[in-house]
Design a protein around this motif. Structure first.
Motif, PDB file in Angstrom:
ATOM      1  N   GLU A 120     -72.729  56.291  50.669  1.00 45.53           N
ATOM      2  CA  GLU A 120     -72.112  55.037  50.933  1.00 45.53           C
ATOM      3  C   GLU A 120     -70.630  55.293  51.992  1.00 45.53           C
ATOM      4  O   GLU A 120     -70.629  54.427  53.187  1.00 45.53           O
ATOM      5  CB  GLU A 120     -70.691  54.113  49.867  1.00 45.53           C
ATOM      6  N   TRP A 121     -70.842  56.473  51.740  1.00 43.63           N
ATOM      7  CA  TRP A 121     -70.065  57.293  52.973  1.00 43.63           C
ATOM      8  C   TRP A 121     -71.004  57.297  54.034  1.00 43.63           C
ATOM      9  O   TRP A 121     -70.197  57.198  55.366  1.00 43.63           O
ATOM     10  CB  TRP A 121     -68.889  58.923  52.530  1.00 43.63           C
ATOM     11  N   TYR A 122     -71.933  57.942  54.048  1.00 42.72           N
ATOM     12  CA  TYR A 122     -72.907  58.080  55.473  1.00 42.72           C
ATOM     13  C   TYR A 122     -72.993  56.514  55.982  1.00 42.72           C
ATOM     14  O   TYR A 122     -72.977  56.438  57.186  1.00 42.72           O
ATOM     15  CB  TYR A 122     -73.327  58.334  54.710  1.00 42.72           C
ATOM     16  N   ILE A 123     -72.962  55.881  55.204  1.00 41.91           N
ATOM     17  CA  ILE A 123     -73.381  53.735  55.358  1.00 41.91           C
ATOM     18  C   ILE A 123     -72.382  53.653  56.157  1.00 41.91           C
ATOM     19  O   ILE A 123     -72.009  52.958  57.003  1.00 41.91           O
ATOM     20  CB  ILE A 123     -74.088  53.199  54.566  1.00 41.91           C
ATOM     21  N   ARG A 124     -70.719  53.803  55.982  1.00 44.35           N
ATOM     22  CA  ARG A 124     -69.911  53.348  56.610  1.00 44.35           C
ATOM     23  C   ARG A 124     -69.627  54.461  57.685  1.00 44.35           C
ATOM     24  O   ARG A 124     -69.118  54.080  58.961  1.00 44.35           O
ATOM     25  CB  ARG A 124     -68.330  53.621  55.366  1.00 44.35           C
TER      26      ARG A 124
END
Length: 519
Positions: free
Chosen positions: A188-192
């Motif tokens: 999720e950190w990467y997607i954001r």
């Protein structure tokens, strides 16, 4: 764009295969009085509609009353799911286990406790053989309930054994839950945010990655514990651009399934994702030969019936296979040849519109834009970049950033100097919101500001200066992300040598290929 709003029942009906539709008709005829005529009529009416339109539905089917339609649709929705469940119950381990658990509960409710325990023993063995820990917990819960309320005398020391097994299962489930949470949070950190931009980002990631459970001896872990642990290592390595570590754990991820081939059918989506990441690792490290081998392996896997018969798997395979095919052209410098893929990709994007998320579509748009840029068509490149820039979504801010950078360079190639003045201010404002621009980004901005004011005979020294600066930066891990989505170095070399950018990249590919064959 994907994920458009639509009627859930209409969407469900149009997701059915021909065999599933035929089975529904047989199911409803067998299980309803007079074939439940109105339900069948509603099914047929919705099946014929390409887009859901309630007014048209009621107009063409006067037998449906508006006030009854909601209940009729809800009933049809449940009947379809029930019929599909019956058709697929032997193809899915979850459905098999749920069915057997239901049988055990029915026997228990009828007071046939010994028979119920025998079914539960079979369920437990099936669950263990397929790594389905959550079902083991459900079995143990019902076993303990029966043993605590009735004297079954089914086994010596049964209470102690059940308690020990329950504690071990609960610990495993707790570990699996923790590791899957960590994996999800890193992803999720990467997607954001995209890739780590600085030490502050790495500290934020360390909050997840430094969890002690991640660093325990992996030999003591079960299938799911290993799977989620490997995923955590993959996400962390990819985000921080440690591509050797990323490659190593992508291998572990896919080899885990090859050690237990039955899990490829049970957790197909996780295996496909692992293959996608492995392809990405080969691409990042320019492992040309292994990249091509992995593409063939994915294509062969896509032909498996359990992949072909599942729309989620089909869409996932399309996304990752065509991402790999585009990456192959980027590696080989064959941009013009790669343009042949675009009509097929766009047709699939439209066909799978209801199943694809925006993030995947944005990545395709960026790759298509890069393909056009590399083939010497900056105008078409801009068309696809506008699809990303004008879409207001809080996803992949790094992709939004590099779309804008490539957008600037494409306009520079077209000589749109007046428009560049406006764009530079707009893009700088956007990237300023991101905070902590990388040194490479700052250098590119500085160059663009200087160059569009310069005369043509003055630009070559500027190109050479920026090239030297960026080549020095390319060795810094925190800067490498600037070259992952935008091969500015090859573009600068093309300007200096006055050659098409794809010929520069093609020559690099052929030289690297020759070195490998000579080694």
């Amino acid at each position: 764009m994907p994920n458009r709003n639509t009627d859930p029942l209409h969407q469900l009906i149009h997701s059915l295969e021909r065999a599933e539709k035929r089975n529904f008709k047989l199911y409803i005829t067998r299980n309803s009085a007079s074939g439940n005529l109105k339900v069948v009529q509603l099914f047929d009416a919705l099946d014929k509609m390409s887009q859901y339109d309630e007014a048209q539905l009621l107009k063409k089917n006067p037998g449906f009353q508006k006030q009854q339609l909601s209940n009729l649709k809800a009933h049809l929705y449940q009947e379809i799911l029930a019929s599909v469940r019956l058709l697929q119950q032997n193809e899915n381990i979850d459905l098999q286990l749920n069915e057997q658990l239901d049988f055990a509960r029915i026997l228990y409710n009828k007071g046939l406790n010994i028979q119920s325990l025998k079914v539960l023993d079979k369920v437990k063995e099936l669950a263990k053989a397929n790594n389905q820990v959550t079902y083991i917990q459900q079995v143990l819960f019902l076993e303990k309930k029966i043993e605590s309320l009735y004297i079954t005398r089914s086994m010596q020391d049964r209470a102690a054994k059940l308690c020990k097994e329950s504690d071990e299962t609960n610990l495993r489930l707790s570990n699996i839950s923790t590791l899957s949470n960590l994996s999800l949070m890193l992803y999720e950190w990467y997607i954001r945010h995209g890739h780590a931009r600085n030490e502050s980002d790495k500290k934020a990631l360390a909050v997840y990655f430094n969890h002690p459970l991640l660093h325990e001896n992996e030999q003591e872990k079960g299938f799911y514990e290993k799977l989620y642990a490997y995923q955590c290592y993959c996400w962390y390595a990819f985000i921080t651009q440690d591509f050797l570590m990323y490659y190593r754990y992508c291998i572990k991820w896919t080899e885990l399934f090859k050690a237990e081939p039955k899990m490829m059918e049970i957790e197909t989506a996780h295996y496909i994702k692992g293959m996608h990441n492995l392809l990405g690792a080969h691409f990042d490290l320019r492992n040309y030969r292994k990249f091509n081998e992995a593409v063939k392996e994915l294509e062969a896997f896509m032909e498996m019936p359990f992949v072909q018969n599942n729309i989620n798997h089909t869409v996932q395979c399309f996304t990752y296979l065509y991402t790999a095919k585009l990456n192959k052209h980027f590696m080989e410098g064959s941009f013009t040849r790669g343009l042949q893929l675009i009509p097929e990709i766009e047709a699939k994007l439209e066909a799978y519109e209801d199943y694809l998320d925006r993030h995947r579509t944005l990545v395709f748009y960026y790759k298509i834009a890069s393909l056009y840029f590399g083939s010497g068509d900056p105008a078409k490149c801009i068309d696809y970049l506008n699809k990303i820039i004008h879409l207001k979504v809080d996803l992949r801010i790094d992709l939004q950033c590099y779309a804008r950078l490539l957008h600037l360079i494409a306009h520079y190639e077209l000589g749109n100097n007046d428009y560049l003045k406006y764009l530079l201010k707009s893009v700088y404002r956007f990237m300023g919101k991101m905070q902590h621009l990388s040194a490479a980004e700052e250098a590119i901005f500085k160059f663009l500001k200087q160059s569009f004011h310069s005369l043509p005979n003055q630009t070559k020294p500027l190109f050479e200066k920026l090239l030297e600066t960026l080549k020095n930066m390319a060795e810094d891990k925190m800067e490498t992300r600037a070259f992952m989505y935008l091969d500015v170095i090859s573009w600068l070399e093309s300007k200096i040598q006055r050659k098409p950018v794809q010929s520069i990249i093609r020559q690099k590919f052929l030289s690297a290929k020759k070195r490998l064959s000579d080694a």
